[in-house]
Design a protein around this motif. Sequence first.
Motif, PDB file in Angstrom:
ATOM      1  N   ASP A 166       0.862  -1.168   0.000  1.00  0.00           N
ATOM      2  CA  ASP A 166       0.000   0.000   0.000  1.00  0.00           C
ATOM      3  C   ASP A 166       0.905   1.227   0.000  1.00  0.00           C
ATOM      4  OD1 ASP A 166       0.665   0.572   2.838  1.00  0.00           O
ATOM      5  OD2 ASP A 166      -0.571  -1.185   3.248  1.00  0.00           O
ATOM      6  N   GLU A 167       0.338   2.392   0.279  1.00  0.00           N
ATOM      7  CA  GLU A 167       1.106   3.634   0.156  1.00  0.00           C
ATOM      8  C   GLU A 167       2.194   3.764   1.221  1.00  0.00           C
ATOM      9  OE1 GLU A 167      -1.913   3.348   1.292  1.00  0.00           O
ATOM     10  OE2 GLU A 167      -2.333   4.782   2.897  1.00  0.00           O
ATOM     11  N   LEU A 168       2.229   2.840   2.177  1.00  0.00           N
ATOM     12  CA  LEU A 168       3.288   2.866   3.190  1.00  0.00           C
ATOM     13  C   LEU A 168       4.409   1.864   2.899  1.00  0.00           C
ATOM     14  CD1 LEU A 168       1.113   3.125   6.440  1.00  0.00           C
ATOM     15  CD2 LEU A 168       2.132   4.972   5.108  1.00  0.00           C
ATOM     16  N   ALA A 169       4.203   0.953   1.946  1.00  0.00           N
ATOM     17  CA  ALA A 169       5.139  -0.162   1.761  1.00  0.00           C
ATOM     18  C   ALA A 169       6.551   0.305   1.395  1.00  0.00           C
ATOM     19  CB  ALA A 169       4.601  -1.121   0.694  1.00  0.00           C
ATOM     20  N   TRP A 170       6.674   1.206   0.447  1.00  0.00           N
ATOM     21  CA  TRP A 170       8.013   1.666   0.057  1.00  0.00           C
ATOM     22  C   TRP A 170       8.702   2.428   1.196  1.00  0.00           C
ATOM     23  CZ3 TRP A 170      11.680   0.344  -3.036  1.00  0.00           C
ATOM     24  CH2 TRP A 170      11.402  -0.281  -4.256  1.00  0.00           C
ATOM     25  N   LEU A 171       7.907   3.078   2.032  1.00  0.00           N
ATOM     26  CA  LEU A 171       8.510   3.788   3.170  1.00  0.00           C
ATOM     27  C   LEU A 171       8.970   2.811   4.238  1.00  0.00           C
ATOM     28  CD1 LEU A 171       6.068   6.787   3.605  1.00  0.00           C
ATOM     29  CD2 LEU A 171       8.456   6.906   2.883  1.00  0.00           C
ATOM     30  N   GLU A 172       8.082   1.855   4.569  1.00  0.00           N
ATOM     31  CA  GLU A 172       8.342   0.998   5.725  1.00  0.00           C
ATOM     32  C   GLU A 172       9.289  -0.139   5.344  1.00  0.00           C
ATOM     33  OE1 GLU A 172       5.697  -1.452   9.048  1.00  0.00           O
ATOM     34  OE2 GLU A 172       4.745   0.086   7.827  1.00  0.00           O
ATOM     35  N   LEU A 173       8.929  -0.920   4.345  1.00  0.00           N
ATOM     36  CA  LEU A 173       9.748  -2.056   3.939  1.00  0.00           C
ATOM     37  C   LEU A 173      10.875  -1.612   3.007  1.00  0.00           C
ATOM     38  CD1 LEU A 173       6.544  -4.008   3.378  1.00  0.00           C
ATOM     39  CD2 LEU A 173       8.354  -5.018   4.751  1.00  0.00           C
ATOM     40  N   GLY A 174      10.601  -0.601   2.210  1.00  0.00           N
ATOM     41  CA  GLY A 174      11.575  -0.176   1.204  1.00  0.00           C
ATOM     42  C   GLY A 174      12.582   0.830   1.720  1.00  0.00           C
ATOM     43  N   ARG A 175      12.346   1.412   2.904  1.00  0.00           N
ATOM     44  CA  ARG A 175      13.271   2.379   3.507  1.00  0.00           C
ATOM     45  C   ARG A 175      13.542   3.540   2.560  1.00  0.00           C
ATOM     46  NH1 ARG A 175      13.165   0.926   8.693  1.00  0.00           N
ATOM     47  NH2 ARG A 175      15.247   1.744   9.138  1.00  0.00           N
ATOM     48  N   THR A 176      12.536   3.949   1.821  1.00  0.00           N
ATOM     49  CA  THR A 176      12.738   4.960   0.782  1.00  0.00           C
ATOM     50  C   THR A 176      13.231   6.295   1.332  1.00  0.00           C
ATOM     51  OG1 THR A 176      11.073   3.913  -0.593  1.00  0.00           O
ATOM     52  CG2 THR A 176      11.575   6.200  -1.089  1.00  0.00           C
ATOM     53  N   ALA A 177      12.648   6.750   2.448  1.00  0.00           N
ATOM     54  CA  ALA A 177      13.067   8.057   2.972  1.00  0.00           C
ATOM     55  C   ALA A 177      14.532   8.018   3.391  1.00  0.00           C
ATOM     56  CB  ALA A 177      12.179   8.466   4.148  1.00  0.00           C
ATOM     57  N   GLU A 178      14.940   6.921   4.038  1.00  0.00           N
ATOM     58  CA  GLU A 178      16.330   6.783   4.461  1.00  0.00           C
ATOM     59  C   GLU A 178      17.251   6.715   3.249  1.00  0.00           C
ATOM     60  OE1 GLU A 178      13.729   5.108   5.499  1.00  0.00           O
ATOM     61  OE2 GLU A 178      13.903   4.427   7.575  1.00  0.00           O
ATOM     62  N   ILE A 179      16.877   5.882   2.264  1.00  0.00           N
ATOM     63  CA  ILE A 179      17.714   5.730   1.064  1.00  0.00           C
ATOM     64  C   ILE A 179      17.845   7.067   0.333  1.00  0.00           C
ATOM     65  CG2 ILE A 179      17.769   4.675  -1.248  1.00  0.00           C
ATOM     66  CD1 ILE A 179      16.599   2.094   0.070  1.00  0.00           C
TER      67      ILE A 179
END
Lengths: 384, 384
Positions: free
Chosen positions: A164-177
């Motif tokens: 969902d709209e949180l997956a890339w943030l939570e599992l994908g660590r997008t903000a950190e990356i």
Amino acid sequence: MKRIETWIVFTLLMVMRLQAQVLQEDGSVLFTYTHKEATKAVVVVDNTAYPMQKQDADMWEVCVQGLTPNLHTYLFYINDVPALDQRNPHRMRDVASTFNFFILPGGEADMYQAQDVPHGTVQQVWYPTLTQTQRRMSIYLPPSYGQGDRYYPVLYLLHGSGGDELAWLELGRTAEIMDNLIAAGKAKEMIVVMPNGNMYQEASPTYCAERTPWSDSKVRLQGTFEETFSDVISFVEKNYRTITKKHARAIAGLSMGGYHAMHISHYFNQMFDYVGLFSPTYSTIPIEERNMPGMKLSFPSERTTPRVYRNVEKDLERQFAAKPALYWIAIGTTDFLYQENVQYRAFLDSKGYPYTYYESQGGHSWDNWRHYLTLFVPQLFPHL
Amino acid sequence: MKRIETWIVFTLLMVMRLQAQVLQEDGSVLFTYTHKEATKAVVVVDNTAYPMQKQDADMWEVCVQGLTPNLHTYLFYINDVPALDQRNPHRMRDVASTFNFFILPGGEADMYQAQDVPHGTVQQVWYPTLTQTQRRMSIYLPPSYGQGDRYYPVLYLLHGSGGDELAWLELGRTAEIMDNLIAAGKAKEMIVVMPNGNMYQEASPTYCAERTPWSDSKVRLQGTFEETFSDVISFVEKNYRTITKKHARAIAGLSMGGYHAMHISHYFNQMFDYVGLFSPTYSTIPIEERNMPGMKLSFPSERTTPRVYRNVEKDLERQFAAKPALYWIAIGTTDFLYQENVQYRAFLDSKGYPYTYYESQGGHSWDNWRHYLTLFVPQLFPHL
């Protein structure tokens, strides 16, 4: 075996003191679980199961050797019951599975961890659509956003079918990356837009009840998400400081999100200069029928097919005639979609459409998708 | 027992089909869990344990009667191993416990669920501090924010000792409650700021590793959070469209956050016109010493005490001399902090300081804090 003196040790020592794991310098991690009546205990680290040994009355333990620097997930199975580490608040949800995680520092893994660098802002925002009243998306705004008059390029980043709209943030660590790549000078400052690609959901289940069961696969690939993707772009370009040009738009996705990125980018074929397909699937015909060696992909064309799937070959022709700056495909060698990707590349080759191909170890998993993101993002918008 | 025909049923039917629960019209919910080798199964709904009965080879079940409209949490214990409903992605984390939840609609519970109303935006943003390089906070921006030239009042909303900057959003349903209260005309549009009140953490464990164990209670109440709260206010007032006046600032918190709200509001005693203390603690002396019937609260005054705790009585005198518009205290009758709150009210009474008191059933729990939030917010900023 000396303890590593880094911040990560604090997390792990904390946990150890209470219940569950210890890090040692050679990449070995001791997992323990205390339960009075257990007759069997296993810990699954990443995708590998390690049987635990009974140490005394109620303590089970196993030392897992040779873990590499990376984000590692784990979950205990106590008498076959999946059990979280009750003392480790570091956990992630993937569809309906929740598991613990820790990061062994070093190399690319340092990209997955918040560092002392300028941080972007993460938002969850609702946007209007024609098909549903409102849907939620996540947005990453880079560190300098809002501090001056700059306009930014945009990466649209799409999740898989269970996400969902949180997956890339939570599992994908997008903000950190993104923070870490930008701070290292390896990526341009850009906005990252992470919409919810499951049309049966208006928002993540942390926020909303689904109106339709996620297990109903018929609701997944009806073309509505792709055909209404202009809603997402319009909202973003209206409400954020974006460069509204093809050379400043990228789209990428994993698995079903790769399918979405492929179909959206040919449907809106003058819109995106950068396309990233991470472990993607392509066709709307059943996987069994298209995944046999020697089979070619086929795209349906009947009048009953949703519009986005009706003229795939023609649309791709238009897309490649406009010479996208990057068409990047990545997949792991053991991915169940590997063969389908062989077929899609053969199709692109037969047409003379240029693309860049990256093959990794492993399969259909988040450690590949985090890795692909760190490889894909530095290739975007070099001219900006 | 007919099925209720509302959206919630979809969630629950979905789950039922796969594994775990069914809703029936009279507020009874059937919990089932399938496990081959279980010899004992219990489901804990909210805080009550219900033993499950074995139905056949591997299916356990219990029907829980009379659940009221509310957000309900549940977790299975299979042979004493805590186990999530593997088929329900609706889950929340509280410190290091994760559990499933569902909402039985009706009454105030409808406030806890995203409805088809205008939605605000949620942000996670990093702010600079003097004590640490950067810390993360969550911000709720009301639906009309950014669509015109308006400036908004601000509610600072603080979590308890096990929480972080996501707690009020995830467990407290703050965005849903704000959206729904505003849409119903029961609350003014306002910004809600949810910082991380644990100084050993820069951000939630979904994002960051802790640098200090959360179990070390010594790091909790050192006064640093309260004394540096001006960092939070400055950042918000510099970066958001806020009314920077006392009559447009509110502060509230639960448990340790109530302690923070009480101490911040007397320390910065000309700053907040609205104060909400939800199940708060007050004093820096150990709970055992201050929680006996007949004992009065005492505030330390030694030179070694952090500044914020040194002149509490004098600061409160200044705070109440400036006549706050609302000083609201709420607690449940079975809360372990109940007696301490009797003492604090006796202290306020002895000084003639006016306050509003609300007493609920129940104890130190999120169902009270969600309830208190829906009662507190409508009282804020009536003149704006």
